[in-house]
Design a protein around this motif. Structure first.
Motif, PDB file in Angstrom:
ATOM      1  N   GLN A 274       0.841  -1.215   0.000  1.00 19.05           N
ATOM      2  CA  GLN A 274       0.000   0.000   0.000  1.00 19.05           C
ATOM      3  C   GLN A 274       0.869   1.256   0.000  1.00 19.05           C
ATOM      4  OE1 GLN A 274      -0.388  -2.551   2.100  1.00 19.05           O
ATOM      5  NE2 GLN A 274      -2.401  -3.418   1.556  1.00 19.05           N
TER       6      GLN A 274
ATOM      7  N   ARG B 258       2.481   1.677  -3.421  1.00 24.49           N
ATOM      8  CA  ARG B 258       1.537   2.193  -4.416  1.00 24.49           C
ATOM      9  C   ARG B 258       1.284   3.687  -4.190  1.00 24.49           C
ATOM     10  NH1 ARG B 258      -2.097  -0.621  -7.803  1.00 24.49           N
ATOM     11  NH2 ARG B 258      -3.825   0.662  -8.558  1.00 24.49           N
TER      12      ARG B 258
ATOM     13  N   THR C 180       2.142   6.597  -6.837  1.00 20.48           N
ATOM     14  CA  THR C 180       1.075   7.496  -7.282  1.00 20.48           C
ATOM     15  C   THR C 180       1.494   8.950  -7.138  1.00 20.48           C
ATOM     16  OG1 THR C 180      -0.612   5.869  -6.662  1.00 20.48           O
ATOM     17  CG2 THR C 180      -1.340   8.155  -6.915  1.00 20.48           C
TER      18      THR C 180
ATOM     19  N   CYS D  53       0.132   2.464 -19.853  1.00 23.94           N
ATOM     20  CA  CYS D  53      -0.193   1.691 -18.656  1.00 23.94           C
ATOM     21  C   CYS D  53       0.123   0.222 -18.932  1.00 23.94           C
ATOM     22  CB  CYS D  53      -1.665   1.879 -18.300  1.00 23.94           C
ATOM     23  SG  CYS D  53      -2.241   0.822 -16.978  1.00 23.94           S
TER      24      CYS D  53
ATOM     25  N   LEU E 176      -3.395  -1.549 -13.193  1.00 25.56           N
ATOM     26  CA  LEU E 176      -3.001  -0.158 -12.977  1.00 25.56           C
ATOM     27  C   LEU E 176      -3.870   0.818 -13.761  1.00 25.56           C
ATOM     28  CD1 LEU E 176       0.862  -0.683 -13.284  1.00 25.56           C
ATOM     29  CD2 LEU E 176      -0.380  -0.192 -11.164  1.00 25.56           C
TER      30      LEU E 176
ATOM     31  N   SER F 157      -7.057   1.808 -13.719  1.00 30.94           N
ATOM     32  CA  SER F 157      -7.916   2.768 -13.012  1.00 30.94           C
ATOM     33  C   SER F 157      -7.100   3.917 -12.443  1.00 30.94           C
ATOM     34  CB  SER F 157      -8.685   2.065 -11.889  1.00 30.94           C
ATOM     35  OG  SER F 157      -9.569   1.099 -12.409  1.00 30.94           O
ATOM     36  N   LEU F 158      -5.933   3.606 -11.900  1.00 30.09           N
ATOM     37  CA  LEU F 158      -5.048   4.652 -11.380  1.00 30.09           C
ATOM     38  C   LEU F 158      -4.606   5.591 -12.489  1.00 30.09           C
ATOM     39  CD1 LEU F 158      -3.132   5.944  -9.282  1.00 30.09           C
ATOM     40  CD2 LEU F 158      -1.465   4.159  -9.857  1.00 30.09           C
TER      41      LEU F 158
ATOM     42  N   THR G  82      -7.398   7.878 -13.559  1.00 27.22           N
ATOM     43  CA  THR G  82      -7.664   8.905 -12.546  1.00 27.22           C
ATOM     44  C   THR G  82      -6.661  10.043 -12.625  1.00 27.22           C
ATOM     45  OG1 THR G  82      -8.623   7.246 -11.063  1.00 27.22           O
ATOM     46  CG2 THR G  82      -7.894   9.314 -10.064  1.00 27.22           C
ATOM     47  N   LEU G  83      -5.401   9.719 -12.901  1.00 28.47           N
ATOM     48  CA  LEU G  83      -4.374  10.752 -12.963  1.00 28.47           C
ATOM     49  C   LEU G  83      -4.346  11.484 -14.296  1.00 28.47           C
ATOM     50  CD1 LEU G  83      -1.362   8.932 -11.216  1.00 28.47           C
ATOM     51  CD2 LEU G  83      -3.011  10.520 -10.207  1.00 28.47           C
TER      52      LEU G  83
ATOM     53  N   GLU H 132     -12.284  -1.276 -13.931  1.00 24.41           N
ATOM     54  CA  GLU H 132     -11.244  -1.642 -14.896  1.00 24.41           C
ATOM     55  C   GLU H 132     -11.757  -1.544 -16.322  1.00 24.41           C
ATOM     56  OE1 GLU H 132      -8.587  -4.798 -12.228  1.00 24.41           O
ATOM     57  OE2 GLU H 132     -10.230  -5.527 -13.484  1.00 24.41           O
TER      58      GLU H 132
END
Length: 383
Positions: A85, A88, A92, A109, A114, A116-117, A120-121, A146
């Motif tokens: 955690q 990650r 991030t 990606c 990964l 979704s991350l 989001t970014l 996903e």
């Protein structure tokens, strides 16, 4: 350190213009097909224009691990920690700062886990992203987050037509959104050559016709078809009494496979070689008269490795191997759980009259289609 000082320090770290950002789960901590594919991307990327610069973020690699791919145009950052955690979170944060400071043209990606991350970014910053897919991880319906991240991507890459079609069918993706960057083979690394006497002696292969498979022998991976090939052996032996089957790999399924060979009376024909390091694989391929793996692969880099060594190949007929085998033009494709079909094809291969048994021709075809030059050209097109 003050906030201004922290930002200046980070700006110095990302001190060159970044065209691309790559984000992967892992590259160097384990060996495998995906890891080899990613390294081929790096190898090709470094040969592109010197103006191309990329930052590479790797979640599960050590931050200080040395690697041969670090260069002026490829900068690596690892985030492996005792706590996944925390790792990650650190990745991030570093990735967000890179995106804000560098504003790269594109983010790639490296795994659906990964996506979704990355979405989001990237989306709030208006930075396009592409998701790299390989095989089974996208062959079944993804969870809603996903799937949304995948379908919202500006691009999707995958390794074969089969993987594209499976992913599209399972996750309501338009096929034209998916572009193919197939696996590659290093023709300088995998080459034809004589069978090494010491390996012949080690495995008891004197005067034998050798069938070979390189595969994980895990109980969850029976789709590799080692058991099917063992079932085919009694029929093959009738035509070629000198046949032996060399199985390279390890896993918890080996006792079952060994018992199957014993039950069929062919235990003296099946040699379990165990794990063989990558640098020793080429010498083992050269022992083979045929590479046999009636499997269900996303692509099947092992087929290219065998062909580059001039070894004829057999695969399943309903998977990504259609690409390296060029729909059967470069090898035999059979129903992957059909031992009779495997036996018939093996006998044809060992007879050796088909053009697909011509090692020189086979190697030239494989390298022309899937060599590093072809891979680099395709990567350039996609970028």
């Amino acid at each position: 350190m003050s906030k201004v000082g922290e930002n200046l320090s980070l700006a110095n770290k990302f001190n060159h213009t970044t065209n691309h950002v790559f984000v992967f789960l892992e590259i160097f901590v384990h060996e495998g097909g995906i890891q080899s594919y990613v390294k081929d991307i790096f190898r090709a990327y470094q040969k592109l224009s010197a103006d191309y610069k990329a930052e590479v973020f790797v979640l599960r690699d050590s931050p200080n691990s040395s690697n041969p791919w670090e260069s002026e145009n490829l900068k690596f950052y690892g985030f492996k920690t005792q706590s996944p955690q925390i790792g990650r979170f650190k990745m991030t944060l570093a990735l967000l700062k890179c995106l804000l400071l560098q504003r790269p043209q594109h983010v790639f990606c490296g795994h659906i886990n990964l996506a979704s991350l990355i979405q989001t970014l990237c989306q709030p910053l208006g930075i396009p992203y592409t998701v790299l897919t390989y095989g089974k991880e996208v062959w079944e319906p993804l969870n809603a987050r996903e799937r949304h991240a995948l379908t919202s991507a500006s691009g999707i890459w995958t390794i074969s037509r089969y993987s594209r079609d499976r992913a599209c069918a399972a996750n309501f993706i338009e096929p034209q959104q998916v572009q193919i960057l197939p696996c590659a083979i290093d023709g300088n690394k995998f080459t034809p050559g004589a069978k090494q006497p010491e390996l012949i002696a080690k495995y008891g292969l004197t005067n034998a016709r050798v069938l070979m498979t390189v595969a994980r022998l895990w109980s969850g991976d029976i789709y590799k078809g080692v058991d099917v090939t063992i079932r085919a052996l009694p029929q093959i032996i009738q035509a070629f009494p000198e046949v032996k089957y060399l199985v390279i790999g390890r896993g918890d399924d080996q006792p079952r496979l060994a018992q199957l060979a014993k039950d069929l009376g062919v235990s003296d024909r099946v040699i379990f070689a165990g794990f063989v390091a990558t640098e020793q694989l080429m010498a083992h391929y050269r022992l083979a008269d045929a590479y046999i793996m009636p499997s269900q692969e996303g692509f099947g880099i092992v087929y290219l490795e065998a062909m580059a060594c001039g070894i004829p190949v057999l695969s399943g007929d309903n998977d990504g191997s259609a690409d390296p085998l060029q729909d059967g033009n470069l090898g035999w494709r059979v129903p992957h759980r059909d031992a009779n079909a495997v036996a018939t094809a093996c006998i044809e291969i060992l007879t050796g009259v088909d053009q697909r048994c011509d090692g020189h021709w086979l190697r030239s075809q494989a390298i022309a289609l899937f060599g590093m030059d072809a891979f680099q050209k395709r990567l350039q097109e996609l970028l």
